[in-house]
Design a protein around this motif. Structure first.
Motif, mmCIF file in Angstrom:
data_model
loop_
_atom_site.group_PDB
_atom_site.id
_atom_site.type_symbol
_atom_site.label_atom_id
_atom_site.label_comp_id
_atom_site.label_asym_id
_atom_site.label_seq_id
_atom_site.Cartn_x
_atom_site.Cartn_y
_atom_site.Cartn_z
ATOM 1 N N ALA A 1 -0.053 -3.163 -6.054
ATOM 2 C CA ALA A 1 1.179 -3.940 -6.238
ATOM 3 C C ALA A 1 1.020 -5.358 -5.698
ATOM 4 O O ALA A 1 0.443 -5.561 -4.633
ATOM 5 C CB ALA A 1 2.336 -3.250 -5.528
ATOM 6 N N PRO A 2 1.513 -6.379 -6.418
ATOM 7 C CA PRO A 2 1.533 -7.748 -5.877
ATOM 8 C C PRO A 2 2.308 -7.786 -4.561
ATOM 9 O O PRO A 2 3.303 -7.069 -4.390
ATOM 10 C CB PRO A 2 2.253 -8.547 -6.974
ATOM 11 N N ALA A 3 1.868 -8.621 -3.621
ATOM 12 C CA ALA A 3 2.404 -8.603 -2.262
ATOM 13 C C ALA A 3 3.910 -8.813 -2.204
ATOM 14 O O ALA A 3 4.602 -8.159 -1.427
ATOM 15 C CB ALA A 3 1.699 -9.663 -1.415
ATOM 16 N N ASN A 4 4.439 -9.730 -3.028
ATOM 17 C CA ASN A 4 5.856 -10.062 -2.877
ATOM 18 C C ASN A 4 6.801 -9.134 -3.627
ATOM 19 O O ASN A 4 8.015 -9.340 -3.611
ATOM 20 C CB ASN A 4 6.120 -11.523 -3.272
ATOM 21 N N ILE A 5 6.290 -8.088 -4.311
ATOM 22 C CA ILE A 5 7.154 -7.047 -4.879
ATOM 23 C C ILE A 5 6.633 -5.658 -4.498
ATOM 24 O O ILE A 5 7.038 -4.655 -5.090
ATOM 25 C CB ILE A 5 7.274 -7.162 -6.418
ATOM 26 N N ARG A 6 5.756 -5.607 -3.500
ATOM 27 C CA ARG A 6 5.127 -4.344 -3.111
ATOM 28 C C ARG A 6 6.158 -3.324 -2.619
ATOM 29 O O ARG A 6 6.065 -2.126 -2.899
ATOM 30 C CB ARG A 6 4.101 -4.613 -2.015
ATOM 31 N N GLY A 7 7.170 -3.790 -1.899
ATOM 32 C CA GLY A 7 8.176 -2.874 -1.367
ATOM 33 C C GLY A 7 8.929 -2.140 -2.460
ATOM 34 O O GLY A 7 9.147 -0.927 -2.375
ATOM 35 N N GLY A 8 9.323 -2.855 -3.504
ATOM 36 C CA GLY A 8 10.030 -2.224 -4.611
ATOM 37 C C GLY A 8 9.186 -1.185 -5.310
ATOM 38 O O GLY A 8 9.684 -0.117 -5.711
ATOM 39 N N MET A 9 7.895 -1.471 -5.447
ATOM 40 C CA MET A 9 6.992 -0.514 -6.087
ATOM 41 C C MET A 9 6.833 0.747 -5.234
ATOM 42 O O MET A 9 6.796 1.867 -5.760
ATOM 43 C CB MET A 9 5.625 -1.160 -6.316
ATOM 44 N N LEU A 10 6.759 0.576 -3.924
ATOM 45 C CA LEU A 10 6.617 1.735 -3.052
ATOM 46 C C LEU A 10 7.902 2.564 -3.007
ATOM 47 O O LEU A 10 7.855 3.795 -2.913
ATOM 48 C CB LEU A 10 6.232 1.291 -1.640
ATOM 49 N N LEU A 11 9.048 1.908 -3.090
ATOM 50 C CA LEU A 11 10.302 2.648 -3.090
ATOM 51 C C LEU A 11 10.545 3.385 -4.406
ATOM 52 O O LEU A 11 11.368 4.302 -4.466
ATOM 53 C CB LEU A 11 11.474 1.713 -2.793
ATOM 54 N N ALA A 12 9.823 2.985 -5.460
ATOM 55 C CA ALA A 12 9.926 3.724 -6.718
ATOM 56 C C ALA A 12 9.486 5.169 -6.527
ATOM 57 O O ALA A 12 9.958 6.077 -7.228
ATOM 58 C CB ALA A 12 9.075 3.052 -7.794
ATOM 59 N N TYR A 13 8.579 5.388 -5.563
ATOM 60 C CA TYR A 13 8.147 6.759 -5.251
ATOM 61 C C TYR A 13 9.354 7.635 -4.907
ATOM 62 O O TYR A 13 9.507 8.744 -5.422
ATOM 63 C CB TYR A 13 7.169 6.753 -4.075
ATOM 64 N N SER A 14 10.211 7.138 -4.036
ATOM 65 C CA SER A 14 11.364 7.912 -3.608
ATOM 66 C C SER A 14 12.316 8.184 -4.769
ATOM 67 O O SER A 14 12.879 9.276 -4.891
ATOM 68 C CB SER A 14 12.099 7.179 -2.483
ATOM 69 N N TRP B 1 26.302 8.834 5.647
ATOM 70 C CA TRP B 1 25.050 9.322 6.236
ATOM 71 C C TRP B 1 23.978 9.480 5.155
ATOM 72 O O TRP B 1 22.813 9.111 5.359
ATOM 73 C CB TRP B 1 25.266 10.668 6.926
ATOM 74 N N SER B 2 24.366 10.022 4.003
ATOM 75 C CA SER B 2 23.404 10.248 2.916
ATOM 76 C C SER B 2 22.797 8.938 2.445
ATOM 77 O O SER B 2 21.587 8.861 2.181
ATOM 78 C CB SER B 2 24.093 10.959 1.750
ATOM 79 N N ALA B 3 23.618 7.887 2.356
ATOM 80 C CA ALA B 3 23.106 6.581 1.945
ATOM 81 C C ALA B 3 22.082 6.061 2.946
ATOM 82 O O ALA B 3 21.036 5.523 2.565
ATOM 83 C CB ALA B 3 24.261 5.588 1.806
ATOM 84 N N GLY B 4 22.374 6.224 4.235
ATOM 85 C CA GLY B 4 21.423 5.770 5.251
ATOM 86 C C GLY B 4 20.154 6.603 5.259
ATOM 87 O O GLY B 4 19.047 6.070 5.366
ATOM 88 N N SER B 5 20.297 7.917 5.129
ATOM 89 C CA SER B 5 19.142 8.809 5.209
ATOM 90 C C SER B 5 18.176 8.599 4.051
ATOM 91 O O SER B 5 16.959 8.596 4.248
ATOM 92 C CB SER B 5 19.619 10.264 5.242
ATOM 93 N N VAL B 6 18.706 8.430 2.861
ATOM 94 C CA VAL B 6 17.809 8.256 1.714
ATOM 95 C C VAL B 6 17.027 6.956 1.850
ATOM 96 O O VAL B 6 15.853 6.868 1.453
ATOM 97 C CB VAL B 6 18.596 8.286 0.389
ATOM 98 N N GLY B 7 17.650 5.937 2.453
ATOM 99 C CA GLY B 7 16.929 4.695 2.689
ATOM 100 C C GLY B 7 15.802 4.874 3.685
ATOM 101 O O GLY B 7 14.693 4.365 3.495
ATOM 102 N N LEU B 8 16.055 5.624 4.754
ATOM 103 C CA LEU B 8 15.013 5.882 5.748
ATOM 104 C C LEU B 8 13.834 6.617 5.115
ATOM 105 O O LEU B 8 12.673 6.299 5.390
ATOM 106 C CB LEU B 8 15.584 6.706 6.904
ATOM 107 N N GLY B 9 14.121 7.605 4.275
ATOM 108 C CA GLY B 9 13.040 8.337 3.611
ATOM 109 C C GLY B 9 12.253 7.463 2.657
ATOM 110 O O GLY B 9 11.023 7.508 2.617
ATOM 111 N N ALA B 10 12.975 6.640 1.882
ATOM 112 C CA ALA B 10 12.301 5.763 0.927
ATOM 113 C C ALA B 10 11.419 4.748 1.627
ATOM 114 O O ALA B 10 10.261 4.525 1.242
ATOM 115 C CB ALA B 10 13.343 5.050 0.060
ATOM 116 N N PHE B 11 11.936 4.131 2.685
ATOM 117 C CA PHE B 11 11.146 3.145 3.414
ATOM 118 C C PHE B 11 10.022 3.808 4.199
ATOM 119 O O PHE B 11 9.034 3.154 4.551
ATOM 120 C CB PHE B 11 12.038 2.328 4.348
ATOM 121 N N GLY B 12 10.173 5.099 4.476
ATOM 122 C CA GLY B 12 9.093 5.817 5.154
ATOM 123 C C GLY B 12 7.803 5.778 4.365
ATOM 124 O O GLY B 12 6.720 5.534 4.921
#
Length: 544
Positions: free
Chosen positions: A175-188, A416-427
């Motif tokens: 993934a290109p550096a400046n959109i890498r986060g979005g690509m990794l969150l696609a996994y979740s 809580w669900s909104a926060g938890s899913v974000g933690l898992g995705a960013f994990g």
């Protein structure tokens, strides 16, 4: 001035110009593109990242399908045993064994199989995990007793663990550096999609084929494997792997295959940047005596994940997913139906369905915004939100139950669900981004594995806390929230002090900041020497 203070770039511009021209290039000119321009130019790399993320749907599908199919009367009749009353039922020994061996398999996949990735490459690792999943589903298809199902669960865990450790590495290296986060969150996002399809298929089969039909849902897993194989055949190896192995002709070739048509993309220059970053990392590891490529070197490299500043990187890889586990994932997600049922709700399934829809929505939101707003602060806010909602839920358990308190409980669970899913995705994002290149497979596996250990612990203990109206917790199931509030607050504090900002940073910049001992909360605005050299060489200004 202390080394970890942010120094104005202008004060050193003239001093670094000459050195910058001689220094190895560690940052691409294309890192300064806008995110939308990056998406338009690197559409093929984005497609590749999403194709491998589709494999995550198999992960979510298999885990949720198998977790629900064991309640099917037909499955129970097939693998169950006679109880004291003479009826066929699943034994507690069998169900406990299934959960334990699947988690053990995940740890094997994350910790013992990931070193193979550095030897055979990311692409061949995908073939290996595919074969492991084939073995798992083959056993499931012909299972006649609980022991065979346990063997299938071990292989499923190993394949899924291998996938969870390999996929973030692959995406981070393409993934290109400046959109890498979005690509990794696609996994979740794909993972939750697969998790939704599992129960959906069981529901459809129950309505159309009868409640005893369990074999058809199991067979549908072959469809996922059938789609995954041509995807894995098409996916290229990563140029970072070739550069690390000294296979530079293959590295240039694969980079040309994917990014050869990108406007303004110089294949040789961009590959040199990848190679230079890896050479610098290998030189540092050689100084530590970790250049060995035998099993002793592998064991030493695992130990090195906790030496020097690397222990901070390993913990950073583990913190978001661990924070998700310790702020009540098993309590309000894994056993949500059981909790709401024990709490007096009659529509527990509908509530958990609402929570699932919230998860999908917020994964999409986070994927589209993370590279703009960063990751560190969002994870900290989400961890704090989960802790706050646990406090609210715990308090609601000690006030008279009315329709209003039930509505407040549902609202708290949704937040809580909104926060938890974000933690898992960013994990998964941090697992793939924060490690040094040479230790990336090890660090990713260790970080994910630590979260799995917490998951295994609570998946075993939470049902005990919730059953019988919370008899073991003062006859109040809501007290479970206070237990997770305590654990969650501790890991949330660690997150504040140890989680770095990795958005739009390449490996060389992260290496430099960790070596200089830059505090994680200062990394977002810190101007690295890599940035200064790049700006001096190109005449560009550094964004503040």
């Amino acid at each position: 001035m202390a080394t970890n203070e942010i120094k104005p770039y202008e004060s050193r511009l003239e001093d670094v110009k000459e050195d910058a021209l001689k220094a190895p290039i560690l940052k691409s000119d294309l890192d300064n593109l806008t995110r939308w321009e990056t998406v338009k130019r690197f559409w093929k790399a984005i497609l590749i990242c999403n194709m491998i993320c589709f494999a995550a749907a198999c992960d979510g599908y298999q885990i949720n399908l198998n977790g629900n199919v064991i309640a099917n009367p037909g499955f129970v009749a097939r693998v169950g045993e006679k109880n004291a009353a003479g009826k066929i039922a699943l034994t507690t020994h069998a169900t406990a064994t299934w959960g334990a061996v699947q988690s053990l398999g995940q740890l094997v996949g994350m910790w013992l199989l990931t070193p193979i990735s550095d030897r055979i490459g990311r692409k061949y690792m995908l073939y290996l995990l595919w074969l492991i999943l084939v073995g798992s589903i083959m056993i499931e298809t012909f299972t006649v007793n609980w022991k065979q199902w346990a063997a299938a669960k071990f292989l499923a865990g190993a394949g899924i663990g291998c996938l969870q450790a390999t996929l973030p590495i692959y995406v981070a290296e393409w993934a290109p550096a400046n959109i890498r986060g979005g690509m990794l969150l696609a996994y979740s996002g794909w993972n939750h999609t697969g998790g939704f399809l599992g129960p959906l298929i069981l529901f459809i089969c129950k309505k159309t084929l009868g409640e005893k039909e369990y074999k058809i849902p199991i067979l549908t897993q072959w469809g996922f494997l059938g789609i995954m194989l041509p995807i894995f055949l098409y996916l290229p190896e990563t140029p970072s792997y070739y550069a690390a192995r000294g296979l530079h002709d293959q590295g240039v070739a694969v980079l040309k295959r994917v990014n050869g048509g990108v406007k303004g993309y110089d294949i040789e220059a961009e590959y040199d940047i990848i190679k230079n970053i890896i050479i610098e990392e290998q030189e540092r590891l050689a100084e530590l005596g970790l250049e060995e490529h035998n099993w002793r070197g592998v064991l030493r490299s695992y130990a090195d994940c906790f030496r020097g500043n690397n222990w901070k990187r390993t913990l950073a890889a583990a913190l978001p997913a661990s924070c998700q586990q310790l702020t009540g994932l098993a309590f309000l997600s894994g056993y949500a139906s059981l909790f709401f049922k024990e709490a007096g709700f009659t529509n527990a399934f509908e509530i958990t369905s609402i929570l699932f829809g919230i998860k999908i929505f917020f994964v999409i939101v986070f994927a589209l915004t993370t590279d703009r707003f960063g990751r560190r602060n969002i994870v900290i806010y989400l961890g704090g939100l989960c802790c706050a909602m646990l406090l609210v839920i715990g308090i609601l358990g000690h006030v008279p139950h009315t329709n209003r308190t039930k509505d407040l409980l549902i609202a708290a669970a949704c937040f809580w669900s909104a926060g938890s899913v974000g933690l898992g995705a960013f994990g998964w994002s941090f697992a793939g981004e924060v490690a040094a290149q040479k230790l990336r497979a090890r660090t990713s596996g260790l970080g994910s594995g630590i979260a799995v250990i917490f998951g295994l612990t609570f998946n075993t203990s939470v049902p005990i806390m919730l059953l019988d109206g919370g008899k073991r917790l003062g006859n109040n199931t809501y007290n479970t929230a206070f237990i997770f509030l305590g654990f969650g607050t501790l890991v949330w504090i660690l997150t504040i002090f140890l989680l770095p900002e990795v958005a739009s940073r390449n490996p060389a910049e992260l290496d430099e900041m960790y070596e200089k001992g830059i505090a994680p909360w200062r990394m977002r605005k810190y101007v690295t020497d890599v940035q200064k050299d790049h700006a001096a060489r190109t005449g560009q200004t550094i964004p503040q």
